[in-house]
Scaffold this motif. Structure first.
Motif, mmCIF file in Angstrom:
data_model
loop_
_atom_site.group_PDB
_atom_site.id
_atom_site.type_symbol
_atom_site.label_atom_id
_atom_site.label_comp_id
_atom_site.label_asym_id
_atom_site.label_seq_id
_atom_site.Cartn_x
_atom_site.Cartn_y
_atom_site.Cartn_z
ATOM 1 N N ALA A 1 -3.622 2.886 15.071
ATOM 2 C CA ALA A 1 -4.632 3.568 15.280
ATOM 3 C C ALA A 1 -5.679 3.492 13.996
ATOM 4 C CB ALA A 1 -4.569 4.937 15.640
ATOM 5 N N GLY A 2 -4.965 2.947 13.147
ATOM 6 C CA GLY A 2 -5.783 2.759 11.835
ATOM 7 C C GLY A 2 -5.587 4.058 10.985
ATOM 8 N N GLY A 3 -6.507 4.051 9.785
ATOM 9 C CA GLY A 3 -6.275 5.310 8.922
ATOM 10 C C GLY A 3 -5.217 5.048 7.802
ATOM 11 N N LEU A 4 -4.827 6.178 7.123
ATOM 12 C CA LEU A 4 -3.982 6.034 5.967
ATOM 13 C C LEU A 4 -2.484 5.654 6.789
ATOM 14 C CD1 LEU A 4 -5.078 8.861 3.803
ATOM 15 C CD2 LEU A 4 -5.065 6.622 3.228
ATOM 16 N N GLY A 5 -2.353 6.415 7.920
ATOM 17 C CA GLY A 5 -0.885 5.850 8.455
ATOM 18 C C GLY A 5 -0.662 4.321 8.699
ATOM 19 N N ASN A 6 -1.624 3.943 9.300
ATOM 20 C CA ASN A 6 -1.705 2.270 9.420
ATOM 21 C C ASN A 6 -1.520 1.517 8.224
ATOM 22 O OD1 ASN A 6 -1.828 -0.077 11.284
ATOM 23 N ND2 ASN A 6 -4.185 -0.065 10.541
ATOM 24 N N LEU A 7 -2.323 1.981 7.031
ATOM 25 C CA LEU A 7 -2.267 1.202 5.882
ATOM 26 C C LEU A 7 -1.073 1.144 5.222
ATOM 27 C CD1 LEU A 7 -4.374 -0.271 3.944
ATOM 28 C CD2 LEU A 7 -4.327 1.799 2.783
ATOM 29 N N VAL A 8 -0.347 2.587 5.128
ATOM 30 C CA VAL A 8 0.892 2.605 4.330
ATOM 31 C C VAL A 8 1.750 1.830 5.091
ATOM 32 C CG1 VAL A 8 2.575 4.314 3.832
ATOM 33 C CG2 VAL A 8 0.267 4.884 3.299
ATOM 34 N N TYR A 9 1.735 1.792 6.635
ATOM 35 C CA TYR A 9 2.774 1.262 7.402
ATOM 36 C C TYR A 9 2.667 -0.262 7.068
ATOM 37 C CZ TYR A 9 5.665 -0.158 11.283
ATOM 38 O OH TYR A 9 6.722 -0.788 12.168
ATOM 39 N N GLN A 10 1.520 -0.850 7.472
ATOM 40 C CA GLN A 10 1.277 -2.221 7.177
ATOM 41 C C GLN A 10 1.704 -2.841 5.686
ATOM 42 O OE1 GLN A 10 -2.117 -3.376 9.197
ATOM 43 N NE2 GLN A 10 -1.056 -3.468 11.144
ATOM 44 N N GLU A 11 0.941 -2.116 4.822
ATOM 45 C CA GLU A 11 0.772 -2.428 3.598
ATOM 46 C C GLU A 11 2.048 -2.024 2.612
ATOM 47 O OE1 GLU A 11 -1.428 -4.459 1.248
ATOM 48 O OE2 GLU A 11 -1.841 -5.194 3.129
ATOM 49 N N GLY A 12 2.243 -0.716 2.760
ATOM 50 C CA GLY A 12 3.425 -0.188 2.044
ATOM 51 C C GLY A 12 4.937 -0.424 2.510
ATOM 52 N N PHE A 13 4.899 -0.425 3.966
ATOM 53 C CA PHE A 13 6.230 -0.596 4.596
ATOM 54 C C PHE A 13 6.722 -2.133 4.873
ATOM 55 C CE2 PHE A 13 8.863 -0.977 8.272
ATOM 56 C CZ PHE A 13 10.021 -0.352 7.894
ATOM 57 N N GLN A 14 5.778 -2.774 5.529
ATOM 58 C CA GLN A 14 5.968 -4.067 5.808
ATOM 59 C C GLN A 14 5.691 -5.166 4.741
ATOM 60 O OE1 GLN A 14 3.607 -4.355 9.570
ATOM 61 N NE2 GLN A 14 5.410 -4.113 10.600
ATOM 62 N N ALA A 15 4.731 -4.721 3.790
ATOM 63 C CA ALA A 15 4.563 -5.675 2.625
ATOM 64 C C ALA A 15 5.411 -5.376 1.523
ATOM 65 C CB ALA A 15 3.022 -5.925 2.544
ATOM 66 N N TYR A 16 5.880 -4.172 1.635
ATOM 67 C CA TYR A 16 6.851 -3.812 0.276
ATOM 68 C C TYR A 16 5.834 -3.106 -0.746
ATOM 69 C CZ TYR A 16 10.526 -6.178 2.564
ATOM 70 O OH TYR A 16 11.154 -6.432 3.682
ATOM 71 N N ASN A 17 4.680 -2.651 -0.473
ATOM 72 C CA ASN A 17 3.720 -2.292 -1.551
ATOM 73 C C ASN A 17 3.756 -0.750 -1.723
ATOM 74 O OD1 ASN A 17 1.585 -1.838 -3.305
ATOM 75 N ND2 ASN A 17 0.061 -3.352 -2.418
ATOM 76 N N ASN A 18 4.653 -0.221 -2.681
ATOM 77 C CA ASN A 18 5.088 1.093 -2.635
ATOM 78 C C ASN A 18 3.909 1.981 -3.610
ATOM 79 O OD1 ASN A 18 7.637 0.823 -1.527
ATOM 80 N ND2 ASN A 18 8.585 0.400 -3.582
#
Lengths: 344, 231
Positions: B181-198
């Motif tokens: 759905a986009g938004g910060l949840g989406n960004l953190v999931y894709q960038e932070g979790f899947q791409a390990y960008n803490n």
């Protein structure tokens, strides 16, 4: 004119039927202040709530100026309600509105245009003596002031009837008197019929022309306040009257039992004077006529009712029984009400 | 790119795509506020229906109360992450897509409105019955009682409830983000979790927290401002 004709109200509860109002017949004339007194649960509030259609009677008719209120509903009932103002024990003001907006609320409901509303609300605020507090919220007011707002609000639609449902019961004695004075004033100035429901005989004595005493749903006694005070017939009325006579401010607050305990000798007799007799030297007459009796005064009180002064005097008579009876006969001849409270 | 590990991985700010962060933040705010407005409107309507049909006699009222009560209870008990998936076809029909912030709106509203409706019902029940009776005795209609008494006299509670609901909506937008759905949840999931960008995770967390604080602060202010019971 208001007429309750054979009015009864039953509720069905889990434990079976409950009769809150039982076969009540009352007539109230225009411009009268009519008191309804009774202990809590006697059915007073239920009775007057029927006037407003907030409760429907199970049987009987409630007639206001020729309209049977019990048969009204919908917009006819709402129109009728606007002719009756009501004030309550807990004021029931809207905390979210200022004084002036509370007073104007019934006018908003009646769809009165805004400029007229404001003008009328200002008049009423002046009438109840709250100038300068128009823009205060109820939480900034004292109990007496809140009730004044309640009264102003109740008068907004120029009703012909004002119902006061225990409106002074949450107030201290001084404030109670102020509010009662205000009710008397508006009764006289606006020729408003007032129904005063209370459990305080004091409020009745001070303001009412007539009174009905209610006990477990029935009207057990009614008449002019003066008569009912002078010659209470029913036990419940006697309790109310004697409560009023013995619990005067600054006076002894002893109950009858305590009096009897304290003065066990002879007979304790309560004399009730009214109007002209209160001005005659009756007690000194009795003392002179019956020199063998020892008579001491225990307590006394004077009440101003709408029809004149009523006085009560509790005396202790010690001496020969026959002499005491003679003295009582003499008092009766002088048209003084006598009641033997205790007989040795 | 993000090969740093350990606690240091939280502070690799050069690895943050700030413009993506900005647009994700806007998406979150946008989703939250839009759904909040709808939730407040629907919640008050549903709460009113529940309140008004509650103690009325007559079959019609009883049936309405039962049906609305049942629907409210059902949607209130479905975990949000399941509700989104359940409502995907509905979103597709209503807004034409199952991707992006718009697609999240139906499920956000359906999940939070019943929650708020129950609160609204209880706030209305807390309005002084003596006051309602007083206004009825002035000849007010049911609508008059609603607009002159129920709504104004429960306003601070309605605002406080809306604040709580909005904060849980922020949580829901993040969950919705995780499934597209986009938004910060989406960004953190894709960038932070899947791409390990803490670092993205940390920045996202801080922004969400700030958003929650602001909502709470504004809500509290409004409650205080509208509550005239104690001055």
């Amino acid at each position: 004119m208001i007429r309750f004709k054979d009015v009864s109200k039953q509720y069905s509860t889990k434990d079976g039927g409950l009769t809150a109002v039982n076969d009540v017949n009352i007539e109230i004339n225009d411009g009268e202040i009519f008191g309804i007194v009774g202990y809590s649960g006697a059915g007073k509030s239920t009775l007057v709530r029927m006037l407003d259609g907030l409760e429907a009677p199970s049987t009987g008719e409630i007639d206001i100026d020729g309209t049977d209120v019990a048969k009204l509903n919908g917009s006819a009932l709402r129109k009728q309600r606007q002719k009756i103002g009501m004030i309550f024990q807990h004021f029931n003001l809207l905390w979210s509105r200022t004084v002036i907006d509370n007073v104007a609320l019934p006018l908003e409901i009646a769809k009165v245009p805004k400029t007229k509303r404001v003008q009328r609300a200002e008049e009423l605020i002046k009438l109840v003596g709250l100038e300068g507090r128009e823009h205060s919220y109820p939480s900034e007011l004292s109990g007496g002031q809140k009730q004044r707002v309640g009264i102003a609000r109740a008068l907004a639609n120029e009703p012909t009837i004002l119902i006061s449902d225990e409106a002074t019961s949450a107030l201290d004695p001084d404030t109670t008197n102020e509010v009662l004075e205000l009710l008397l004033k508006i009764n006289k100035e606006m020729n408003l019929t007032i129904l005063l429901i209370t459990h305080e005989m004091h409020a009745i004595a001070k303001t009412c022309d007539k009174v009905a005493v209610m006990d477990s749903g029935r009207v057990v006694e009614s008449g002019t306040v003066f008569e009912v005070f002078r010659h209470p017939q029913q036990q419940v009325t006697k309790n109310f009257v004697s409560e009023e006579f013995t619990t005067q401010k600054g006076d002894t607050t002893m109950t009858l039992e305590e009096l009897v305990k304290k003065y066990p000798e002879g007979q304790l007799i309560r004399l009730v004077f009214h109007g002209p007799q209160a001005e005659l030297p009756i007690v000194s007459d009795v003392i002179k006529r019956y020199p063998d009796l020892t008579i001491s005064i225990i307590s006394g009180a004077i009440h101003q009712t709408q029809e004149g002064a009523l006085g009560s005097l509790d005396l202790q008579f010690i001496g020969d029984e026959a002499k005491i009876n003679d003295a009582l006969e003499y008092l009766k001849k002088m048209r003084v009400g006598t009641e033997v409270i205790h007989h040795e | 790119m993000s090969n740093t590990t350990g606690l240091k991985s939280y502070f690799q700010f050069h690895n943050v795509d700030w413009s993506a962060m900005m647009s994700a933040t806007w998406e979150t705010i946008w989703m939250t506020l839009l759904s909040m407005v709808a939730v407040v409107v629907f919640g008050i309507i549903l709460g009113l229906i529940l309140y008004e049909t509650r103690s009325k006699s007559g079959w019609g009222f009883k049936v309405i109360n039962w049906v609305v009560g049942l629907l409210v209870n059902i949607f209130r008990s479905i975990p949000y992450i399941i509700l989104i998936i359940l409502l995907l076809p509905v979103s597709k029909t209503l807004v034409g897509t199952i991707i992006g912030p718009k697609a999240a709106l139906p499920s956000l509203i359906v999940s939070a409105a019943p929650f708020y409706a129950r609160m609204v019902e209880s706030y209305f029940r807390e309005v002084d019955s003596g006051v309602i009776e007083a206004v009825e005795s002035m000849g007010a209609t049911t609508w008059g009682v609603i607009t002159k008494v129920l709504l104004p006299e429960s306003k601070p509670a309605l605002i406080a409830g809306a604040t709580v609901t909005t904060i849980s909506l922020i949580g829901y937008t993040a969950m919705a983000g995780a499934i597209g759905a986009g938004g910060l949840g989406n960004l953190v999931y894709q960038e932070g979790f899947q791409a390990y960008n803490n670092t993205v995770t940390l920045v996202g967390t801080v922004i969400i927290c700030l958003f929650v604080f602001v909502v709470q602060f504004v809500g509290d202010r409004f409650v205080k401002w509208t509550d005239k019971r104690t001055l």
